[in-house]
Design a protein around this motif. Structure first.
Motif, PDB file in Angstrom:
ATOM      1  N   ARG A 234       0.865  -1.171   0.000  1.00  0.00           N
ATOM      2  CA  ARG A 234       0.000   0.000   0.000  1.00  0.00           C
ATOM      3  C   ARG A 234       0.905   1.225   0.000  1.00  0.00           C
ATOM      4  N   LYS A 235       0.436   2.298  -0.592  1.00  0.00           N
ATOM      5  CA  LYS A 235       1.296   3.486  -0.653  1.00  0.00           C
ATOM      6  C   LYS A 235       0.691   4.621   0.153  1.00  0.00           C
ATOM      7  N   CYS A 236       1.577   5.500   0.587  1.00  0.00           N
ATOM      8  CA  CYS A 236       1.100   6.676   1.311  1.00  0.00           C
ATOM      9  C   CYS A 236       1.896   7.908   0.852  1.00  0.00           C
ATOM     10  N   PHE A 237       1.219   9.034   0.719  1.00  0.00           N
ATOM     11  CA  PHE A 237       1.882  10.304   0.412  1.00  0.00           C
ATOM     12  C   PHE A 237       1.355  11.365   1.371  1.00  0.00           C
ATOM     13  N   VAL A 238       2.262  12.142   1.933  1.00  0.00           N
ATOM     14  CA  VAL A 238       1.802  13.238   2.792  1.00  0.00           C
ATOM     15  C   VAL A 238       2.154  14.553   2.108  1.00  0.00           C
ATOM     16  N   PHE A 239       1.168  15.446   2.042  1.00  0.00           N
ATOM     17  CA  PHE A 239       1.375  16.740   1.386  1.00  0.00           C
ATOM     18  C   PHE A 239       1.283  17.857   2.428  1.00  0.00           C
ATOM     19  N   PRO A 240       2.187  18.819   2.357  1.00  0.00           N
ATOM     20  CA  PRO A 240       1.977  20.002   3.193  1.00  0.00           C
ATOM     21  C   PRO A 240       0.866  20.853   2.582  1.00  0.00           C
ATOM     22  N   SER A 241       0.506  21.898   3.246  1.00  0.00           N
ATOM     23  CA  SER A 241      -0.509  22.803   2.717  1.00  0.00           C
ATOM     24  C   SER A 241      -0.003  23.379   1.383  1.00  0.00           C
ATOM     25  N   PRO A 242      -0.884  23.523   0.389  1.00  0.00           N
ATOM     26  CA  PRO A 242      -0.407  23.929  -0.940  1.00  0.00           C
ATOM     27  C   PRO A 242       0.037  25.389  -1.063  1.00  0.00           C
ATOM     28  N   ALA A 243      -0.514  26.245  -0.222  1.00  0.00           N
ATOM     29  CA  ALA A 243      -0.170  27.672  -0.379  1.00  0.00           C
ATOM     30  C   ALA A 243      -0.217  28.364   0.973  1.00  0.00           C
ATOM     31  N   SER A 244       0.241  29.590   0.972  1.00  0.00           N
ATOM     32  CA  SER A 244       0.202  30.362   2.212  1.00  0.00           C
ATOM     33  C   SER A 244      -1.260  30.651   2.564  1.00  0.00           C
ATOM     34  N   PRO A 245      -1.569  30.849   3.863  1.00  0.00           N
ATOM     35  CA  PRO A 245      -2.977  31.032   4.260  1.00  0.00           C
ATOM     36  C   PRO A 245      -3.692  32.101   3.444  1.00  0.00           C
ATOM     37  N   GLN A 246      -3.001  33.214   3.142  1.00  0.00           N
ATOM     38  CA  GLN A 246      -3.705  34.283   2.412  1.00  0.00           C
ATOM     39  C   GLN A 246      -4.010  33.887   0.961  1.00  0.00           C
ATOM     40  N   ASN A 247      -3.244  32.935   0.429  1.00  0.00           N
ATOM     41  CA  ASN A 247      -3.472  32.514  -0.958  1.00  0.00           C
ATOM     42  C   ASN A 247      -4.477  31.365  -1.081  1.00  0.00           C
ATOM     43  N   MET A 248      -4.810  30.736   0.051  1.00  0.00           N
ATOM     44  CA  MET A 248      -5.644  29.535  -0.007  1.00  0.00           C
ATOM     45  C   MET A 248      -7.014  29.783  -0.642  1.00  0.00           C
ATOM     46  N   ALA A 249      -7.542  30.980  -0.475  1.00  0.00           N
ATOM     47  CA  ALA A 249      -8.886  31.267  -0.981  1.00  0.00           C
ATOM     48  C   ALA A 249      -8.950  31.202  -2.508  1.00  0.00           C
ATOM     49  N   CYS A 250      -7.793  31.486  -3.131  1.00  0.00           N
ATOM     50  CA  CYS A 250      -7.829  31.471  -4.607  1.00  0.00           C
ATOM     51  C   CYS A 250      -6.882  30.406  -5.170  1.00  0.00           C
ATOM     52  N   LEU A 251      -6.874  29.282  -4.500  1.00  0.00           N
ATOM     53  CA  LEU A 251      -5.933  28.200  -4.856  1.00  0.00           C
ATOM     54  C   LEU A 251      -5.989  27.814  -6.343  1.00  0.00           C
ATOM     55  N   GLU A 252      -7.191  27.775  -6.845  1.00  0.00           N
ATOM     56  CA  GLU A 252      -7.380  27.282  -8.220  1.00  0.00           C
ATOM     57  C   GLU A 252      -6.702  28.188  -9.253  1.00  0.00           C
ATOM     58  N   SER A 253      -6.638  29.481  -8.930  1.00  0.00           N
ATOM     59  CA  SER A 253      -6.064  30.389  -9.933  1.00  0.00           C
ATOM     60  C   SER A 253      -4.583  30.691  -9.687  1.00  0.00           C
ATOM     61  N   LEU A 254      -4.012  30.028  -8.675  1.00  0.00           N
ATOM     62  CA  LEU A 254      -2.594  30.292  -8.379  1.00  0.00           C
ATOM     63  C   LEU A 254      -1.681  29.664  -9.425  1.00  0.00           C
ATOM     64  N   LYS A 255      -0.582  30.390  -9.727  1.00  0.00           N
ATOM     65  CA  LYS A 255       0.396  29.837 -10.665  1.00  0.00           C
ATOM     66  C   LYS A 255       1.287  28.859  -9.898  1.00  0.00           C
ATOM     67  N   GLU A 256       1.993  28.016 -10.640  1.00  0.00           N
ATOM     68  CA  GLU A 256       2.861  27.013 -10.001  1.00  0.00           C
ATOM     69  C   GLU A 256       3.838  27.677  -9.012  1.00  0.00           C
ATOM     70  N   GLN A 257       4.414  28.826  -9.437  1.00  0.00           N
ATOM     71  CA  GLN A 257       5.431  29.453  -8.589  1.00  0.00           C
ATOM     72  C   GLN A 257       4.868  30.009  -7.270  1.00  0.00           C
ATOM     73  N   ASP A 258       3.518  30.137  -7.237  1.00  0.00           N
ATOM     74  CA  ASP A 258       2.921  30.629  -5.986  1.00  0.00           C
ATOM     75  C   ASP A 258       2.594  29.492  -5.021  1.00  0.00           C
ATOM     76  N   LEU A 259       2.762  28.254  -5.483  1.00  0.00           N
ATOM     77  CA  LEU A 259       2.474  27.112  -4.602  1.00  0.00           C
ATOM     78  C   LEU A 259       3.713  26.781  -3.771  1.00  0.00           C
TER      79      LEU A 259
END
Ligand code: GTP
Ligand code: MG
Length: 616
Positions: A234-259
């Motif tokens: 079985r496999k497992c992957f742990v991810f940290p939060s994708p963006a800074s708290p202020q950027n989380m609201a617009c995660l979908e429109s963030l560019k790669e460099q903002d992640l």
């Protein structure tokens, strides 16, 4: 993936309206155009945990599966996105995004269980997505796994009647591989002060407790189920939060460099793992699923659930096999017909030529059928194909015969045109006319025989023609004043003998032709038996792989238990391994007898040389 398989955005595969599931016709229609094998990755997990976002990353797109920015659950039912597989040419990657589980507003846990169950049944890799950590509460939230035994049957009721209760260990063979993704993971990957891998972390969370009291068995139950249904590794992957708290609201429109770079790195590893290790979806028996079959599979399972029954892997395979084998017969017949259509343009041809073309294209058609068909254990469909081909062949033989008759009659008419003119001019109505007539006629017959490519009716048409001209020859004979009565009698006798000889020649020719056809039919049957045998071996091999995978995963589990000093569980696994090996042996033995004996015994497919009556 073919152009027809391109999908610009996801579409709904299974609708979930007021707790009732329904397959979307558009999605099935779309899938029906994908004849490539599919790798199916589905994501399941609690609502609002970033499942759709994760699936978009697998599709390599910033948006696609709709995300929601409120606390309300967004995805309803099961959504599908078919994209070209980024690593396996000729394969389609099918991403299934599912409705979030445990939405309190919905309050229908049975419906949740079916969504979970469909994701398991349709995918080759199941991604379980959760937030935070894999603690006891996270594992308990995966209680849908515990219900799977009641929601999925492996064998049909009839087949299972004489067997004991369905054993969990058998599910391992047919279930998808399992990957747990933990989102917003903030802890250090350390156990008892030692650095561990993500997989170790998962295995640690799934570790069983020793003991038999209720508390321990409640704790162990979901873990035991995950272990039983989803094979190691079985496999497992742990991810940290994708963006800074202020950027989380617009995660979908963030560019790669903002992640967050660590998030990018972890999702990158996850995607790589899925692309390289997810296998093609197979069904019980090891048959590889194409897009078209996946659509049928979804319909079969959803219809079963809707009718209040429990989806059964074996029934689904039988239903799929019937659908696929019917199409396989049609496609294979088309191969034969297209090939023979070209041969038709060359009519009339000899028996040798038409039978060898027939042999060639029926062998091609059988190969085409074998490529596509599966589980045709009783040879029902391969025989149907043979019957259809035979029927076509009978028509072709008739057409070839008619073409030959036409050609031969025209030829004789042409060759006799001069002689006919002479007859009309009365050139043979004189003393010595009969001898002249016979010489002319014999020369024409010789010329006719020398003419090539007359086809199968050459002698029969000649025979008929000479018979038709018999009265004409007789009247010339009687008009010939040069001949005495004795001469006439002798000539008449000779005339009769010649006609008899001609009849014999025709029969001889027919005899040779039918021997040639018998020989061709014998070779064709041998070829079909050979191809069936090869297909059978191939299916057997697939099943062997299925079983090997199950046994291997159980062995790994057992090693683990031994290491952890859980002898009781190890013994239990040992028993399961022995059972798996035993049932596998039994099944092969039964199938081998069935597959080899049935077609021969039924007389449909006779052993080489014993089926002359089947020759059209
Ligand atoms: N904190 C956090 N938020 C995320 C993450 N991934 C996505 N989101 C955000 O979480 C919200 C829900 O994301 P979705 O991908 O729609 O979650 P879901 O699990 O598909 O939700 P349902 O379809 O409602 O079950 C969106 O606002 C996303 O931008 C993540 O890794 N961490
Ligand atoms: Mg969603």
């Amino acid at each position: 993936m073919s152009k027809a398989g391109l999908m610009s955005s996801p579409i709904c595969l299974v609708e979930n309206v007021n707790g009732s599931l329904c397959v979307c016709k558009d999605a099935v229609e779309f899938l029906s155009r994908i004849n490539e094998p599919v790798v199916v990755v589905s994501v399941v997990g609690l609502y609002r945990t970033g499942k759709s976002y994760l699936m978009n990353r697998l599709a390599g797109k910033q948006s696609g599966f709709a995300l929601g920015n409120t606390i309300e659950s967004k995805t309803k039912g099961i959504w599908m996105w078919c994209v070209p597989h980024p690593k396996k040419e000729g394969h389609t990657l099918v991403l299934l995004d599912t409705e979030g589980l445990g939405d309190v507003a919905k309050g229908d846990s049975k419906n949740d269980s079916w969504i979970f169950c469909l994701a398991v049944l349709l995918s080759s890799t199941l991604v379980y997505n959760s937030r935070g950590t894999i603690d006891n509460s996270a594992v308990e939230k995966l209680h849908y796994v515990v219900e799977l035994t009641e929601q999925i049957k492996i064998r049909s009721t009839e087949a299972a009647a004489d067997e004991e209760e369905e054993e969990d260990c058998k599910f391992v063979q047919f279930f998808p591989s399992f990957t747990w993704v933990v989102r917003d993971f903030t802890l250090e990957l350390e156990i008892e002060g030692k650095r561990v891998t993500e997989d170790d972390y998962l295995e640690f969370a799934l570790k069983l407790k020793k003991g038999i009291n209720k508390k321990v068995s409640d704790y162990n139950l979901p873990r035991q189920c995950i272990r039983n249904y989803f094979p190691s590794p079985r496999k497992c992957f742990v991810f940290p939060s994708p963006a800074s708290p202020q950027n989380m609201a617009c995660l979908e429109s963030l560019k790669e460099q903002d992640l967050v770079p660590d998030f990018l790195q972890a999702t990158g590893r996850f995607c790589d793992h899925i692309f390289h290790n997810s296998v093609v979806k197979t069904i019980k028996g090891g048959h590889r699923v194409t897009g078209k079959l996946l659509g049928h599979l979804a319909e079969i399972y959803v219809d079963t659930i809707k009718s209040g029954k429990v989806p059964c892997l074996e029934n689904a395979v039988v239903a799929l096999a019937n659908l696929e084998n019917k199409t396989a017969v049609q496609e294979a017949l088309k191969t034969y017909q297209t090939g023979m259509e070209k041969v038709k343009n060359k009519f009339p041809i000899s028996v040798i030529d038409i039978t060898s073309e027939h042999q060639k294209f029926s062998s091609l058609a059988t190969a085409e059928f074998m490529k596509r068909s599966f589980k045709d254990e009783k040879g029902e469909y391969v025989n149907k194909l043979r019957e259809d081909i035979d029927m076509d062949f009978v028509c072709l033989l008739q057409e070839n015969e008619m073409a030959s008759e036409r050609k031969c009659r025209d030829l004789l008419k042409n060759l006799f045109s001069d002689m006919n003119k002479r007859l009309q001019d009365g050139e043979y109505s004189k003393s010595g006319g009969y001898e002249l007539y016979c010489r002319g006629r014999d020369a024409i017959v010789e010329q006719y025989r020398r003419e090539p490519n007359k086809g199968v009716s050459a002698e029969a048409v000649l025979n008929e023609f000479l018979n038709e001209r018999g009265p004409e020859a007789n009247s010339i004979l009687y008009m010939d004043t040069k001949l005495t009565e004795i001469d006439r009698k002798m000539e008449e006798e000779q005339e009769r003998n010649a006609l008899l000889k001609q009849q014999l020649k025709e029969q001889e020719e027919k005899c040779i032709e039918s021997e040639q056809m018998m020989q061709a039919e014998k070779e064709r049957q041998q070829d079909q038996i050979k191809q069936m045998q090869e297909k059978f071996n191939q299916e057997l091999q697939q099943q062997q792989q299925e079983m090997d995978r199950a046994i291997e995963s159980k062995m790994m589990e057992r090693e683990e238990m031994i290491k952890k000093d859980m002898k009781e569980n190890a013994d239990l696994l040992n028993e399961e391994i022995t059972n798996l090996k035993y049932s596998c042996k039994q099944r092969w033995r039964a199938q081998a007898t069935n597959a080899i004996a049935t077609p021969v015994a039924s007389g449909k497919l006779c052993p080489a040389g014993t089926c002359i009556h089947n020759i059209p």
